[in-house]
Write a protein that holds these residues in place. Structure first.
Motif, PDB file in Angstrom:
ATOM      1  N   ASP A   1       0.813  -1.218   0.000  1.00  0.00           N
ATOM      2  CA  ASP A   1       0.000   0.000   0.000  1.00  0.00           C
ATOM      3  C   ASP A   1       0.844   1.266   0.000  1.00  0.00           C
ATOM      4  N   LEU A   2       2.126   1.137   0.272  1.00  0.00           N
ATOM      5  CA  LEU A   2       3.025   2.288   0.285  1.00  0.00           C
ATOM      6  C   LEU A   2       3.746   2.487  -1.050  1.00  0.00           C
ATOM      7  N   ILE A   3       3.575   1.545  -1.960  1.00  0.00           N
ATOM      8  CA  ILE A   3       4.296   1.593  -3.238  1.00  0.00           C
ATOM      9  C   ILE A   3       3.482   2.364  -4.265  1.00  0.00           C
ATOM     10  N   LEU A   4       4.121   3.330  -4.913  1.00  0.00           N
ATOM     11  CA  LEU A   4       3.456   4.132  -5.939  1.00  0.00           C
ATOM     12  C   LEU A   4       3.043   3.245  -7.110  1.00  0.00           C
ATOM     13  N   ASP A   5       1.833   3.476  -7.621  1.00  0.00           N
ATOM     14  CA  ASP A   5       1.287   2.622  -8.685  1.00  0.00           C
ATOM     15  C   ASP A   5       1.775   3.061 -10.066  1.00  0.00           C
ATOM     16  N   LYS A   6       3.089   3.038 -10.256  1.00  0.00           N
ATOM     17  CA  LYS A   6       3.721   3.323 -11.550  1.00  0.00           C
ATOM     18  C   LYS A   6       4.681   2.182 -11.853  1.00  0.00           C
ATOM     19  N   ALA A   7       4.350   1.398 -12.885  1.00  0.00           N
ATOM     20  CA  ALA A   7       5.168   0.226 -13.212  1.00  0.00           C
ATOM     21  C   ALA A   7       6.275   0.594 -14.187  1.00  0.00           C
ATOM     22  N   GLY A   8       7.420  -0.053 -14.019  1.00  0.00           N
ATOM     23  CA  GLY A   8       8.529   0.125 -14.948  1.00  0.00           C
ATOM     24  C   GLY A   8       8.607  -1.037 -15.914  1.00  0.00           C
ATOM     25  N   GLN A   9       9.436  -0.898 -16.937  1.00  0.00           N
ATOM     26  CA  GLN A   9       9.694  -1.986 -17.876  1.00  0.00           C
ATOM     27  C   GLN A   9      11.017  -1.718 -18.577  1.00  0.00           C
ATOM     28  N   LYS A  10      11.683  -2.804 -18.972  1.00  0.00           N
ATOM     29  CA  LYS A  10      12.998  -2.685 -19.596  1.00  0.00           C
ATOM     30  C   LYS A  10      12.982  -2.932 -21.097  1.00  0.00           C
ATOM     31  N   GLY A  11      11.815  -3.255 -21.661  1.00  0.00           N
ATOM     32  CA  GLY A  11      11.721  -3.321 -23.113  1.00  0.00           C
ATOM     33  C   GLY A  11      11.501  -4.683 -23.716  1.00  0.00           C
ATOM     34  N   THR A  12      11.757  -5.779 -22.964  1.00  0.00           N
ATOM     35  CA  THR A  12      11.627  -7.104 -23.577  1.00  0.00           C
ATOM     36  C   THR A  12      10.179  -7.414 -23.946  1.00  0.00           C
ATOM     37  N   GLY A  13       9.230  -6.928 -23.153  1.00  0.00           N
ATOM     38  CA  GLY A  13       7.832  -7.122 -23.498  1.00  0.00           C
ATOM     39  C   GLY A  13       7.466  -6.412 -24.787  1.00  0.00           C
ATOM     40  N   GLN A  14       7.984  -5.214 -24.968  1.00  0.00           N
ATOM     41  CA  GLN A  14       7.727  -4.460 -26.192  1.00  0.00           C
ATOM     42  C   GLN A  14       8.382  -5.139 -27.391  1.00  0.00           C
ATOM     43  N   TRP A  15       9.587  -5.679 -27.199  1.00  0.00           N
ATOM     44  CA  TRP A  15      10.242  -6.418 -28.288  1.00  0.00           C
ATOM     45  C   TRP A  15       9.355  -7.585 -28.737  1.00  0.00           C
ATOM     46  N   THR A  16       8.762  -8.283 -27.756  1.00  0.00           N
ATOM     47  CA  THR A  16       7.920  -9.428 -28.088  1.00  0.00           C
ATOM     48  C   THR A  16       6.713  -8.997 -28.905  1.00  0.00           C
ATOM     49  N   LEU A  17       6.104  -7.873 -28.536  1.00  0.00           N
ATOM     50  CA  LEU A  17       4.943  -7.369 -29.280  1.00  0.00           C
ATOM     51  C   LEU A  17       5.320  -7.022 -30.715  1.00  0.00           C
ATOM     52  N   VAL A  18       6.435  -6.355 -30.886  1.00  0.00           N
ATOM     53  CA  VAL A  18       6.875  -5.968 -32.231  1.00  0.00           C
ATOM     54  C   VAL A  18       7.108  -7.218 -33.074  1.00  0.00           C
ATOM     55  N   ASN A  19       7.798  -8.196 -32.502  1.00  0.00           N
ATOM     56  CA  ASN A  19       8.085  -9.417 -33.253  1.00  0.00           C
ATOM     57  C   ASN A  19       6.811 -10.178 -33.580  1.00  0.00           C
ATOM     58  N   ALA A  20       5.887 -10.246 -32.629  1.00  0.00           N
ATOM     59  CA  ALA A  20       4.630 -10.956 -32.876  1.00  0.00           C
ATOM     60  C   ALA A  20       3.854 -10.304 -34.011  1.00  0.00           C
ATOM     61  N   ALA A  21       3.859  -8.968 -34.053  1.00  0.00           N
ATOM     62  CA  ALA A  21       3.182  -8.265 -35.145  1.00  0.00           C
ATOM     63  C   ALA A  21       3.849  -8.597 -36.481  1.00  0.00           C
ATOM     64  N   GLN A  22       5.173  -8.672 -36.482  1.00  0.00           N
ATOM     65  CA  GLN A  22       5.895  -9.013 -37.711  1.00  0.00           C
ATOM     66  C   GLN A  22       5.584 -10.439 -38.163  1.00  0.00           C
ATOM     67  N   GLN A  23       5.351 -11.331 -37.209  1.00  0.00           N
ATOM     68  CA  GLN A  23       5.074 -12.733 -37.524  1.00  0.00           C
ATOM     69  C   GLN A  23       3.577 -12.992 -37.698  1.00  0.00           C
ATOM     70  N   ALA A  24       2.733 -11.976 -37.498  1.00  0.00           N
ATOM     71  CA  ALA A  24       1.274 -12.124 -37.588  1.00  0.00           C
ATOM     72  C   ALA A  24       0.766 -13.172 -36.594  1.00  0.00           C
ATOM     73  N   VAL A  25       1.261 -13.094 -35.362  1.00  0.00           N
ATOM     74  CA  VAL A  25       0.817 -13.974 -34.283  1.00  0.00           C
ATOM     75  C   VAL A  25       0.161 -13.107 -33.205  1.00  0.00           C
ATOM     76  N   VAL A  26      -0.980 -13.545 -32.713  1.00  0.00           N
ATOM     77  CA  VAL A  26      -1.701 -12.788 -31.689  1.00  0.00           C
ATOM     78  C   VAL A  26      -1.102 -13.068 -30.320  1.00  0.00           C
ATOM     79  N   VAL A  27      -0.687 -12.008 -29.634  1.00  0.00           N
ATOM     80  CA  VAL A  27      -0.218 -12.102 -28.246  1.00  0.00           C
ATOM     81  C   VAL A  27      -0.942 -11.028 -27.439  1.00  0.00           C
ATOM     82  N   SER A  28      -2.257 -11.087 -27.473  1.00  0.00           N
ATOM     83  CA  SER A  28      -3.069 -10.007 -26.924  1.00  0.00           C
ATOM     84  C   SER A  28      -2.935  -9.853 -25.415  1.00  0.00           C
ATOM     85  N   VAL A  29      -2.659 -10.949 -24.706  1.00  0.00           N
ATOM     86  CA  VAL A  29      -2.486 -10.827 -23.252  1.00  0.00           C
ATOM     87  C   VAL A  29      -1.216 -10.044 -22.941  1.00  0.00           C
TER      88      VAL A  29
END
Length: 478
Positions: free
Chosen positions: A250-278
């Motif tokens: 409850d003391l932790i600010l609700d702002k999540a970080g990310q280092k980019g691997t999730g975004q890389w996966t989305l870009v690649n999935a779009a290039q491969q025409a594979v749905v990774v909607s979750v």
């Protein structure tokens, strides 16, 4: 001078712990970091003297037995290229460089090609497990030249996590396949974490306090949902701040970080025409969370129901059961999408990934380790000569689990939508299931729209497949 079988460069949290892990398993390790104090601290942390610090890169290389094996644990991107550029002139043909960081797989393939031209092997090894895994046993996903992988396998096996006596490491395949598999692993991890956060939000909306939520997650961890992320969520929710007595979460600010691997996966999935909607929903949720000031401002302007679910005490157990079923079903979809991406890319690039082996090594050490990965290994196996399923949703176990859980799942999502509790990943997973099981989708109208404005043509249901048709649509006023 003693010649060490392995050298490690980069003594941050992961590098230092991997060095200590190697030492714990009887290996002597030459170590180097651009920060001399990091070397001193690492050597001091291994009182048996199995870590040998080097003052310079030249000294470091000189301390390695031939053929040399150098493990890089530095930040992805330019730092890896910089270390390779400094290291390469000191090495000779037959030596191998292993990148154990979270590098983009295409960078790994570029580096491998450049080093192969001068006789050096390059291995991209995905390493999962975080700080604890690196120290006590990670899951390792190495990709690269077959001979180099075979040479490294005993070393990796000695430090990897073990499940049922088997080390959580397997040679993945050629080129950048190791880092690719780790990238998709991280994408699945994003989805898993978001689904858990949505379950937490719904428990909050139903009036559960953190102690009650901790008990719920601990209960889930004793059943089919058993996993590392469920286990640590229970521990997180039970933790109190020593100074204030307030739940730490409850003391932790609700702002999540990310280092980019999730975004890389989305870009690649779009290039491969594979749905990774979750995964997409999970990345979107992190981005929206980072816009804290905008969300606070919008909360005063935009209307909606209060995020509260009417769950009387007598119905709490039933609510928890429904939510657990929804979480499990959505988790199945998330992993199914990730493995679909692995399969598609493997076929397109000729990697011949063993998806069952990948699921097997993910059972221990890594962040997404979970009990149901054994079910994925079974689904990906060849049984009595029959080919494995092409998609996890075709596997009898997962199909039955989804059929059993979807009533509860739909109720949970409907409750969330009615109460204004955002559940993008739970919703995206359910939409994927519904689209996947639909014999007919509204894409016929979409094709008509494409043909209307761009003459893209369409196929007809009453004519042989593959024939193209175009309609002369009436003019409209735009």
């Amino acid at each position: 001078m003693q010649q060490h079988p392995i050298g490690l460069i980069g003594l941050g949290v992961m590098g230092r712990n991997l060095a200590l892990n190697l030492a714990d398993h009887g290996h002597t390790v030459a170590i180097w970091d651009r920060d001399p104090e990091a070397i001193t601290r690492a050597v001091a942390a291994q009182p048996e003297g199995r870590l040998a610090g080097a003052a310079t890169l030249a000294d470091f290389v000189a301390a390695l037995a031939r053929p040399r094996q150098v493990l890089l644990m530095v930040n992805a991107g330019a730092p890896v290229d910089d270390v390779i550029a400094r290291l390469q002139p000191l090495l000779e043909a037959g030596d191998v460089i292993i990148d154990g960081g979270n590098s983009l797989y295409t960078d790994t393939e570029r580096r491998a090609a450049a080093l192969a031209a001068v006789g050096l092997d390059f291995v991209g090894a995905g390493v999962s497990g975080g700080e604890e895994g690196a120290r006590k046993g990670p899951a390792i996903m190495p990709g690269g030249p077959a001979a180099a992988l075979a040479r490294l396998q005993p070393l990796f096996a000695s430090i990897a996590a073990r499940v049922d006596g088997e080390p959580c490491v397997t040679p993945v395949g050629p080129g950048g396949s190791g880092h690719y598999v780790k990238m998709v692993h991280n994408g699945i991890e994003y989805g898993d974490m978001q689904l858990i956060c949505e379950a937490y939000a719904l428990l909050q909306a139903a009036g559960f306090d953190t102690d009650a939520m901790a008990a719920v997650f601990a209960g889930w961890n004793a059943g089919p949902l058993r996993s590392y992320l469920i286990e640590i969520t229970a521990a997180i929710l039970a933790q109190r701040d020593a100074e204030t007595g307030t739940p730490v979460v409850d003391l932790i600010l609700d702002k999540a970080g990310q280092k980019g691997t999730g975004q890389w996966t989305l870009v690649n999935a779009a290039q491969q025409a594979v749905v990774v909607s979750v995964m997409g929903a999970a990345v979107d949720a992190r981005v929206l969370s980072s816009r804290k000031d905008a969300r606070v401002a919008a909360s005063a302007r935009l209307q909606g129901p209060p995020p509260m679910l009417a769950v009387p005490p007598a119905e709490r157990a039933a609510f928890v059961e429904r939510l657990g079923q929804a979480l499990y079903a959505a988790k199945i979809i998330s992993y199914a999408q990730g493995f679909d991406l692995l399969r598609t890319t493997s076929e397109q690039r000729g990697w011949q990934l063993d998806l069952g082996a990948i699921a097997r090594i993910w059972r221990g050490g890594c962040i997404i380790r979970a009990q149901f990965l054994s079910r994925i290994t079974e689904a990906c196996a060849t049984v009595d000569g029959a080919a494995p399923v092409a998609h996890l949703l075709e596997a009898p176990y997962f199909a039955q689990a989804l059929n059993t859980a979807q009533g509860a799942w739909r109720t949970v999502v409907a409750q969330a939508v009615t109460a204004g509790v955002p559940v993008p990943a739970l919703s995206a997973a359910l939409a994927y299931l519904d689209a996947s099981r639909s014999a007919r989708l509204p894409a016929n109208l979409l094709q008509a729209q494409r043909d209307f404005f761009g003459a893209h043509t369409y196929e007809r249901v009453d004519r042989p497949a593959g024939q193209a048709f175009h309609t002369l649509w009436p003019a409209v006023q735009g």
